[in-house]
Design a protein around this motif. Structure first.
Motif, mmCIF file in Angstrom:
data_model
loop_
_atom_site.group_PDB
_atom_site.id
_atom_site.type_symbol
_atom_site.label_atom_id
_atom_site.label_comp_id
_atom_site.label_asym_id
_atom_site.label_seq_id
_atom_site.Cartn_x
_atom_site.Cartn_y
_atom_site.Cartn_z
ATOM 1 N N ALA A 76 9.103 4.907 7.242
ATOM 2 C CA ALA A 76 8.449 4.903 5.937
ATOM 3 C C ALA A 76 9.160 3.908 5.029
ATOM 4 O O ALA A 76 10.380 3.740 5.105
ATOM 5 C CB ALA A 76 8.465 6.295 5.327
ATOM 6 N N TYR A 77 8.386 3.260 4.157
ATOM 7 C CA TYR A 77 8.981 2.274 3.253
ATOM 8 C C TYR A 77 9.907 2.973 2.259
ATOM 9 O O TYR A 77 9.566 4.000 1.684
ATOM 10 C CB TYR A 77 7.880 1.528 2.507
ATOM 11 C CG TYR A 77 8.409 0.596 1.443
ATOM 12 C CD1 TYR A 77 9.065 -0.578 1.783
ATOM 13 C CD2 TYR A 77 8.274 0.915 0.092
ATOM 14 C CE1 TYR A 77 9.582 -1.419 0.811
ATOM 15 C CE2 TYR A 77 8.775 0.066 -0.890
ATOM 16 C CZ TYR A 77 9.430 -1.095 -0.520
ATOM 17 O OH TYR A 77 9.923 -1.927 -1.488
ATOM 18 N N ARG A 78 11.071 2.409 2.069
ATOM 19 C CA ARG A 78 12.033 2.931 1.095
ATOM 20 C C ARG A 78 12.232 1.883 0.016
ATOM 21 O O ARG A 78 12.694 0.776 0.292
ATOM 22 C CB ARG A 78 13.365 3.275 1.759
ATOM 23 C CG ARG A 78 14.347 4.000 0.825
ATOM 24 C CD ARG A 78 15.595 4.422 1.586
ATOM 25 N NE ARG A 78 16.444 5.290 0.776
ATOM 26 C CZ ARG A 78 17.380 4.875 -0.056
ATOM 27 N NH1 ARG A 78 17.585 3.561 -0.202
ATOM 28 N NH2 ARG A 78 18.113 5.733 -0.740
ATOM 29 N N SER A 257 5.267 -0.819 -0.492
ATOM 30 C CA SER A 257 5.828 -2.102 -0.085
ATOM 31 C C SER A 257 6.529 -2.690 -1.308
ATOM 32 O O SER A 257 6.414 -2.138 -2.406
ATOM 33 C CB SER A 257 4.732 -3.051 0.427
ATOM 34 O OG SER A 257 4.042 -3.650 -0.648
ATOM 35 N N PRO A 258 7.234 -3.810 -1.171
ATOM 36 C CA PRO A 258 7.878 -4.387 -2.360
ATOM 37 C C PRO A 258 6.894 -4.738 -3.469
ATOM 38 O O PRO A 258 7.285 -4.779 -4.637
ATOM 39 C CB PRO A 258 8.563 -5.644 -1.806
ATOM 40 C CG PRO A 258 8.796 -5.339 -0.369
ATOM 41 C CD PRO A 258 7.623 -4.516 0.058
ATOM 42 N N ASP A 259 5.627 -4.966 -3.117
ATOM 43 C CA ASP A 259 4.664 -5.438 -4.113
ATOM 44 C C ASP A 259 3.428 -4.553 -4.218
ATOM 45 O O ASP A 259 2.367 -5.014 -4.654
ATOM 46 C CB ASP A 259 4.236 -6.880 -3.780
ATOM 47 C CG ASP A 259 5.419 -7.825 -3.753
ATOM 48 O OD1 ASP A 259 6.267 -7.729 -4.664
ATOM 49 O OD2 ASP A 259 5.521 -8.644 -2.813
ATOM 50 N N SER A 260 3.526 -3.289 -3.816
ATOM 51 C CA SER A 260 2.365 -2.404 -3.930
ATOM 52 C C SER A 260 2.803 -0.960 -4.156
ATOM 53 O O SER A 260 3.866 -0.536 -3.701
ATOM 54 C CB SER A 260 1.480 -2.487 -2.683
ATOM 55 O OG SER A 260 2.178 -2.030 -1.537
ATOM 56 N N MET A 281 -6.014 4.917 -5.143
ATOM 57 C CA MET A 281 -6.211 3.465 -5.109
ATOM 58 C C MET A 281 -4.851 2.783 -5.021
ATOM 59 O O MET A 281 -3.829 3.361 -5.416
ATOM 60 C CB MET A 281 -6.943 2.981 -6.359
ATOM 61 C CG MET A 281 -6.070 2.911 -7.596
ATOM 62 S SD MET A 281 -6.974 2.809 -9.126
ATOM 63 C CE MET A 281 -7.474 4.534 -9.278
ATOM 64 N N PRO A 282 -4.810 1.551 -4.522
ATOM 65 C CA PRO A 282 -3.559 0.793 -4.546
ATOM 66 C C PRO A 282 -3.392 0.061 -5.870
ATOM 67 O O PRO A 282 -4.361 -0.288 -6.547
ATOM 68 C CB PRO A 282 -3.733 -0.206 -3.386
ATOM 69 C CG PRO A 282 -5.212 -0.423 -3.312
ATOM 70 C CD PRO A 282 -5.855 0.881 -3.732
ATOM 71 N N LEU A 283 -2.151 -0.165 -6.233
ATOM 72 C CA LEU A 283 -1.790 -1.002 -7.375
ATOM 73 C C LEU A 283 -0.931 -2.135 -6.846
ATOM 74 O O LEU A 283 -0.101 -1.926 -5.954
ATOM 75 C CB LEU A 283 -1.016 -0.200 -8.422
ATOM 76 C CG LEU A 283 -1.705 1.037 -8.990
ATOM 77 C CD1 LEU A 283 -0.738 1.808 -9.900
ATOM 78 C CD2 LEU A 283 -2.965 0.663 -9.752
ATOM 79 N N TYR A 284 -1.122 -3.331 -7.396
ATOM 80 C CA TYR A 284 -0.429 -4.502 -6.880
ATOM 81 C C TYR A 284 0.454 -5.137 -7.947
ATOM 82 O O TYR A 284 0.067 -5.245 -9.105
ATOM 83 C CB TYR A 284 -1.447 -5.534 -6.384
ATOM 84 C CG TYR A 284 -2.334 -5.005 -5.286
ATOM 85 C CD1 TYR A 284 -1.887 -4.953 -3.968
ATOM 86 C CD2 TYR A 284 -3.616 -4.535 -5.572
ATOM 87 C CE1 TYR A 284 -2.700 -4.451 -2.960
ATOM 88 C CE2 TYR A 284 -4.438 -4.035 -4.573
ATOM 89 C CZ TYR A 284 -3.965 -3.996 -3.263
ATOM 90 O OH TYR A 284 -4.776 -3.495 -2.279
#
Length: 325
Positions: A76-78, A257-260, A281-284
């Motif tokens: 999982a992303y940390r 992710s680093p950008d989401s 929803m995703p945020l960027y």
């Protein structure tokens, strides 16, 4: 390793003659060559029984896929950490999509201003509501339809009122997150809207407000925000979806992710809906060079709309050579 294969095949051949199912253990003892073992068994012993050979093939294939899955680990992303060890959500973010028009799935359609033609149309969207149509109470659904039919006259953001939560998140404007150990600040470009999430606060909203009362906590890497105390005047979108003064939200900002970020918000309003429901929803992250929030001071844009009818009309000058009666 070839000796292993031949030995297994020889053992399997001899065992099959006496007790057919005994050779199912062969793939375990020589797993790296299980496919060759099975193929050899099928070729050499196909006349002894198609059913048994097929069973061995299925069992060996299952073992191969299991071994492959054992070698894979899901990470999982940390998110990176701030000085106090919390996930770092600082930055300028923006939603991409059509939820600001309609949070539910919708077709493309012409806009309300005919003169804008194709540029004023409303794009279609798949929606961000999880689990189907919004669970409106019958009387509330009737009001929603009236809202939609009178969009320009009733939508609060047309008049530059603050958009409220969660609508401010997915309007076509960026917003900025700035955090400290005690607070997480949200600043929205539209109409200078803002709010402060108090981490660990337990008190209830002293008064209702346009952007609500936000109490925050951390659940692992997820920022959880409990929002209450919102006035009933804000909408969810431009399609007339609305709420009452009993609105209660639980937001989740999850780094992916680093950008989401993944944005989830659970909506509860027993006066309008029959059950709680959720939007996802995703945020960027905005990666533009020198990106920053700019001003969208919309008050001057609506002065004519809201107050034009109050303009004092100067009397027309009398025509030359004509006496005033």
């Amino acid at each position: 390793m070839n000796g292993c294969v031949e030995a297994e095949l020889e053992e399997c051949n001899s065992l099959w003659a006496e007790e057919p199912l005994a050779c199912s253990c062969a793939p375990h003892r020589c797993s790296s060559n299980h496919s060759r073992i099975v193929w050899g068994v099928l070729v050499r012993e196909s006349g002894r029984g198609v059913v048994i050979a097929s069973w061995i093939l299925v069992a060996a294939s299952a073992l191969w896929f299991s071994a492959a899955s054992w070698g894979q680990t899901t990470h999982a992303y940390r998110a990176p950490r701030t000085a106090d060890g919390k996930p770092d959500l600082n930055g300028i973010w923006q939603a991409i999509g059509t939820a600001y028009w309609d949070i539910e799935a919708h077709d493309a359609k012409p806009g309300p201003i005919v003169a804008m033609g194709a540029l004023g149309g409303i794009p279609g969207g798949l929606g961000i509501v999880e689990g189907g149509p919004l669970p409106y109470r019958p009387e509330a659904l009737a009001k929603k339809k009236v809202n939609a039919e009178n969009w320009l006259a009733r939508d609060p953001v047309v008049k530059c009122y603050l958009p409220g939560i969660p609508r401010a998140t997915y309007m076509p404007f960026p917003f900025q997150i700035v955090q400290s150990p005690e607070y997480v600040s949200f600043s929205y470009e539209f109409a200078f809207a803002s709010r402060v999430v108090n981490i660990g606060m337990k008190s209830e909203a002293p008064v209702d407000s346009w952007m609500g009362w936000s109490r925050g906590s951390w659940n692992g890497d997820t920022l959880v925000v409990d929002v209450s105390g919102m006035v009933e005047d804000t909408w969810f979108d431009s399609a007339g979806n609305f709420h009452s003064d009993a609105l209660h939200l639980v937001e989740r900002y999850i780094p992916t992710s680093p950008d989401s970020l993944l944005y989830e918000v659970t909506v509860e309003d027993p006066k309008v809906f029959t059950r709680p429901w959720k939007m996802i929803m995703p945020l960027y992250r905005r990666l533009d060079k020198n990106v920053q929030l700019l001003e969208y001071n919309c008050i001057p844009f609506i002065e004519e709309l809201m107050y034009g009818h109050l303009r004092k009309i100067e009397p027309t000058a009398a025509s030359p050579g004509r006496k005033n009666e």
